[in-house]
Design a protein around this motif. Sequence first.
Motif, PDB file in Angstrom:
ATOM      1  N   LYS A 255      -0.016  17.572  -2.230  1.00  0.00           N
ATOM      2  CA  LYS A 255      -0.069  16.139  -2.501  1.00  0.00           C
ATOM      3  C   LYS A 255       0.941  15.381  -1.640  1.00  0.00           C
ATOM      4  O   LYS A 255       0.638  14.315  -1.107  1.00  0.00           O
ATOM      5  N   VAL A 256       2.134  15.944  -1.510  1.00  0.00           N
ATOM      6  CA  VAL A 256       3.150  15.290  -0.684  1.00  0.00           C
ATOM      7  C   VAL A 256       2.700  15.226   0.768  1.00  0.00           C
ATOM      8  O   VAL A 256       2.824  14.186   1.432  1.00  0.00           O
ATOM      9  N   ASN A 257       2.149  16.338   1.278  1.00  0.00           N
ATOM     10  CA  ASN A 257       1.663  16.356   2.665  1.00  0.00           C
ATOM     11  C   ASN A 257       0.551  15.331   2.867  1.00  0.00           C
ATOM     12  O   ASN A 257       0.505  14.630   3.887  1.00  0.00           O
ATOM     13  N   PHE A 258      -0.349  15.255   1.889  1.00  0.00           N
ATOM     14  CA  PHE A 258      -1.451  14.301   1.990  1.00  0.00           C
ATOM     15  C   PHE A 258      -0.922  12.869   1.997  1.00  0.00           C
ATOM     16  O   PHE A 258      -1.370  12.032   2.788  1.00  0.00           O
ATOM     17  N   ARG A 259       0.047  12.597   1.126  1.00  0.00           N
ATOM     18  CA  ARG A 259       0.611  11.241   1.072  1.00  0.00           C
ATOM     19  C   ARG A 259       1.392  10.914   2.346  1.00  0.00           C
ATOM     20  O   ARG A 259       1.412   9.769   2.795  1.00  0.00           O
ATOM     21  N   LEU A 260       2.052  11.924   2.905  1.00  0.00           N
ATOM     22  CA  LEU A 260       2.751  11.695   4.176  1.00  0.00           C
ATOM     23  C   LEU A 260       1.765  11.336   5.289  1.00  0.00           C
ATOM     24  O   LEU A 260       2.035  10.463   6.117  1.00  0.00           O
ATOM     25  N   GLN A 261       0.626  12.012   5.303  1.00  0.00           N
ATOM     26  CA  GLN A 261      -0.408  11.675   6.283  1.00  0.00           C
ATOM     27  C   GLN A 261      -0.921  10.254   6.058  1.00  0.00           C
ATOM     28  O   GLN A 261      -1.120   9.489   7.015  1.00  0.00           O
ATOM     29  N   GLN A 262      -1.121   9.906   4.779  1.00  0.00           N
ATOM     30  CA  GLN A 262      -1.566   8.551   4.474  1.00  0.00           C
ATOM     31  C   GLN A 262      -0.509   7.525   4.892  1.00  0.00           C
ATOM     32  O   GLN A 262      -0.841   6.453   5.413  1.00  0.00           O
ATOM     33  N   ALA A 263       0.760   7.870   4.651  1.00  0.00           N
ATOM     34  CA  ALA A 263       1.844   6.964   5.036  1.00  0.00           C
ATOM     35  C   ALA A 263       1.863   6.754   6.548  1.00  0.00           C
ATOM     36  O   ALA A 263       2.078   5.634   7.034  1.00  0.00           O
ATOM     37  N   ALA A 264       1.627   7.829   7.303  1.00  0.00           N
ATOM     38  CA  ALA A 264       1.578   7.705   8.764  1.00  0.00           C
ATOM     39  C   ALA A 264       0.422   6.797   9.187  1.00  0.00           C
ATOM     40  O   ALA A 264       0.577   5.954  10.090  1.00  0.00           O
ATOM     41  N   ASP A 265      -0.729   6.950   8.528  1.00  0.00           N
ATOM     42  CA  ASP A 265      -1.879   6.093   8.841  1.00  0.00           C
ATOM     43  C   ASP A 265      -1.566   4.629   8.537  1.00  0.00           C
ATOM     44  O   ASP A 265      -1.916   3.733   9.317  1.00  0.00           O
ATOM     45  N   VAL A 266      -0.914   4.396   7.399  1.00  0.00           N
ATOM     46  CA  VAL A 266      -0.535   3.029   7.036  1.00  0.00           C
ATOM     47  C   VAL A 266       0.447   2.469   8.066  1.00  0.00           C
ATOM     48  O   VAL A 266       0.356   1.302   8.470  1.00  0.00           O
ATOM     49  N   GLY A 267       1.391   3.314   8.509  1.00  0.00           N
ATOM     50  CA  GLY A 267       2.342   2.882   9.522  1.00  0.00           C
ATOM     51  C   GLY A 267       1.656   2.439  10.797  1.00  0.00           C
ATOM     52  O   GLY A 267       2.008   1.411  11.397  1.00  0.00           O
ATOM     53  N   HIS A 268       0.638   3.199  11.223  1.00  0.00           N
ATOM     54  CA  HIS A 268      -0.119   2.825  12.428  1.00  0.00           C
ATOM     55  C   HIS A 268      -0.834   1.495  12.225  1.00  0.00           C
ATOM     56  O   HIS A 268      -0.846   0.637  13.118  1.00  0.00           O
ATOM     57  N   GLN A 269      -1.429   1.320  11.049  1.00  0.00           N
ATOM     58  CA  GLN A 269      -2.146   0.064  10.779  1.00  0.00           C
ATOM     59  C   GLN A 269      -1.190  -1.123  10.747  1.00  0.00           C
ATOM     60  O   GLN A 269      -1.542  -2.217  11.204  1.00  0.00           O
ATOM     61  N   LEU A 270       0.002  -0.916  10.213  1.00  0.00           N
ATOM     62  CA  LEU A 270       0.982  -2.005  10.146  1.00  0.00           C
ATOM     63  C   LEU A 270       1.439  -2.417  11.544  1.00  0.00           C
ATOM     64  O   LEU A 270       1.520  -3.608  11.858  1.00  0.00           O
ATOM     65  N   THR A 271       1.744  -1.414  12.383  1.00  0.00           N
ATOM     66  CA  THR A 271       2.262  -1.739  13.715  1.00  0.00           C
ATOM     67  C   THR A 271       1.191  -2.333  14.625  1.00  0.00           C
ATOM     68  O   THR A 271       1.514  -2.938  15.642  1.00  0.00           O
ATOM     69  N   GLU A 272      -0.090  -2.165  14.243  1.00  0.00           N
ATOM     70  CA  GLU A 272      -1.163  -2.782  15.027  1.00  0.00           C
ATOM     71  C   GLU A 272      -1.282  -4.277  14.763  1.00  0.00           C
ATOM     72  O   GLU A 272      -1.838  -5.009  15.582  1.00  0.00           O
ATOM     73  N   ARG A 273      -0.766  -4.736  13.612  1.00  0.00           N
ATOM     74  CA  ARG A 273      -0.863  -6.153  13.278  1.00  0.00           C
ATOM     75  C   ARG A 273       0.232  -6.927  13.982  1.00  0.00           C
ATOM     76  O   ARG A 273       1.393  -6.500  14.006  1.00  0.00           O
TER      77      ARG A 273
ATOM     78  N   PHE B 283       0.075  -4.208   4.008  1.00  0.00           N
ATOM     79  CA  PHE B 283       1.054  -3.381   3.295  1.00  0.00           C
ATOM     80  C   PHE B 283       0.797  -3.413   1.789  1.00  0.00           C
ATOM     81  O   PHE B 283       0.766  -2.361   1.135  1.00  0.00           O
ATOM     82  N   LEU B 284       0.590  -4.597   1.229  1.00  0.00           N
ATOM     83  CA  LEU B 284       0.357  -4.678  -0.216  1.00  0.00           C
ATOM     84  C   LEU B 284      -0.942  -3.974  -0.597  1.00  0.00           C
ATOM     85  O   LEU B 284      -0.999  -3.250  -1.598  1.00  0.00           O
ATOM     86  N   ASP B 285      -1.979  -4.167   0.216  1.00  0.00           N
ATOM     87  CA  ASP B 285      -3.263  -3.537  -0.072  1.00  0.00           C
ATOM     88  C   ASP B 285      -3.146  -2.009  -0.057  1.00  0.00           C
ATOM     89  O   ASP B 285      -3.624  -1.331  -0.972  1.00  0.00           O
ATOM     90  N   LYS B 286      -2.498  -1.473   0.964  1.00  0.00           N
ATOM     91  CA  LYS B 286      -2.408  -0.027   1.110  1.00  0.00           C
ATOM     92  C   LYS B 286      -1.509   0.595   0.047  1.00  0.00           C
ATOM     93  O   LYS B 286      -1.823   1.645  -0.519  1.00  0.00           O
ATOM     94  N   ILE B 287      -0.397  -0.040  -0.223  1.00  0.00           N
ATOM     95  CA  ILE B 287       0.546   0.546  -1.183  1.00  0.00           C
ATOM     96  C   ILE B 287      -0.022   0.476  -2.606  1.00  0.00           C
ATOM     97  O   ILE B 287       0.260   1.331  -3.451  1.00  0.00           O
ATOM     98  N   SER B 288      -0.856  -0.528  -2.874  1.00  0.00           N
ATOM     99  CA  SER B 288      -1.498  -0.632  -4.182  1.00  0.00           C
ATOM    100  C   SER B 288      -2.609   0.403  -4.339  1.00  0.00           C
ATOM    101  O   SER B 288      -3.000   0.746  -5.457  1.00  0.00           O
TER     102      SER B 288
END
Length: 578
Positions: free
Chosen positions: A235-253, A263-268
Amino acid sequence: MVAQAVNRPKEMAIWTSFVVLVPIFLWLGYQLSPVVLEDLPMWHLVGFIALAIILALIPIVVGEVPLFLAQGVSLAALLSFGLFIEMVVTLISVLALMVYMRVNRQNLVRIPINVLMFSSISLVAGIVFYALGGTHGDTRLFNIGVLTPILAHELVYFTLNTVGLYFIQVRIYDRKSKFITSDTKWDGVTSIMVLPVGLILYTLYEQLGAVALLYVGLPFVILTLILQLYHASQKVNFRLQQAADVGHQLTERLDTKGVLDVFLDKISTLFKVDYAAIIDVNGDKIMKVLRVMDKENSVEVNTILHTDEEDLLAHVLKRGKSVCYLTKKEWRQLSKTHLPASIQSVMCVPVIRNHKIEGLVLLASSSKRTYDKSQLMIVDILCSYFGVAMEKARHYQDTKRKSERCALTKLYNYRFFESVLDKEYEKLSNGQSESLSLIMLDLDHFKRINDVYGHQSGNEILMQVADRLLALIGNKGTVARYGGEEFVILLPNLNRGQCFELAERIRVNLATRSFPLKQHIRDAQGSQLVKVTASIGFATAPDDAEDTLDLIRHADRAMYVGAKQAGRNKVAEYRKTS
C-alpha cells in the motif's frame, strides 16, 4: 465492511433480519451437527476461540474491507467438532473484528450485516460439506472421499463471501463496485494459504490434542503478521507511486489556480476525507482558506481564520511539524477549531518553502483511526511537490505578466496585443465572429505636457488614461499601450456604427474630465488640473482590411489623417476608396 451510512428503512430491515434469521441459522447448524456440552472439551474449545480472536485482531485491510485468517481455525473447528461449533467460532471472531474496527453508533449496523453474512455463509458451506459426505474426526486427508467435501466447503465459502461483499456494496451501501476487485484477489490468496494451515491444525489436534493450537497457532499468527506487513508495504509503495504521479501533474500546471484545484482533487481522492482544506498562512495571526472540500459545508473558500481562534492550526504553526491524530481524544485539548464537530481523525501538514511556513494542508475524517504514519509521510511528500509547484506557477505568472504588460500603465503591451489580434482575426476568417474593429488613440500635444509639467506628470496622465480606457471598455475588448502616448483597442463583434459610438464616448470622457497631476514641476502647491484631448481613428474588418496589418495601418491612417490633421480631438473612421 465499510463505514458508510445506511438509510433508515434499510437499517431497520437489516436489524429485523438479524434478530429473526441468525437464531434460525444457528439452530439449523445445530440440527446438522448436534453437540452435547458434557462431551465437549471446553478448554480446547476456548483455545480455538482464543486463536480465532487473536487472528481477527490482526486483519489485513484491503481498501475498506478487513480480511482475517480465522477461517483456518474455523475449518479445523468444523472438522473436529461440527458445523455448530464452527459457526460459533466464526461469529465470535467476527464480533472481535468489529471491536477492533471500533464500530461506533454511526456505523453500528455493520455488526448485523457481518453476522448475517458470515452465519449464512457458514451454514450453506456446511450443508454442502455434509451433502458430499463430509464427517468429523477423519484425518485421512489424502483420501478423495474425505478431501472432496473439504475443498467444496472452502470453494463455496470463498464464492459466497465474494458474492456477499458485492451485494453489501451495491444493494446496501448503494456504491458502484466491480464483482472482482483487489479485495477478492487478496481474499483468494489468503484462502489458499489458510487451507493447508487449517488442515494441519485439524490433523495435529486430532493426534496431539490442545498443544496443537500452540504448535500451529504461533506460526499462523506470525504468517498473518507477515502478510499484514507485506500488504502494508504494498500500500505504501502504491501510494508513493500515486504521489509521484500527482507531483508530475502539479508541476505541469503553470497557473496557481490550476495547481490548487489539482492538489485538492488528488489529495481528496488518495485519502479518505470528509474534510480537506488548503490554507494560506499570512503572517503569524491571519490565515485564509484557499480551497476546501467539506461534506458538511461548514466553511467556504476565502474564509479568514485567526490563530487565536484555531488551536489546532496554531499548534502546527508553532510546532512547525506535521501532526496526525487518530481520535478526537488525542486533540481534545485543541478545542477551538473551525472543523465540523463530527471529525475524529486529523492530519495537518505545513507547506514549507525557504524555511518559512507558507500554508497548511488539513485532512480530516469523521471515522476513528483513518490515518497512519505512512499516510502522513505521503501527505508530507505531496506538500513538498505542492510547494514547489506553487512557487513555479507564481514565478511563471509573474514572468508572463511582465512580458505581456506595460510596466507603467499595466495595460497589455503591443507584442501581446499582436497575438490577440492574430487569434481574433482568425476567428473572423473562420466565421466565428462577424466583425472586428480596431481603435487607435493618440493624446494631443503630449510633448507640451511633458515640457510644462514634467515627465513624471506625463506618466501620471498615461496611467489615468489607461484606467479610464479599461473602465470604458470593460469586457468588450482588449486595451493595450501601442507605444509612447498611443493606445490601441481591439473590439471583436463590434460593427462600424457601434465602434464609432464607443470611440466618441472615449473622446468625450478624455476631453471633458480634467486630469489631476500630483507630481508636477510647477511652483504652485497642490494638484494641478490639466485638460487632455485625444485624436481617435478606427477601422472595421472585413470591410476595411484583408489582414491584420491592413487593419492596424488603416486605423492608424484614420487617426492621423482623419483626426490629427483635421484639427485633433476628433474621431475618424477609415473607408476604402474605389
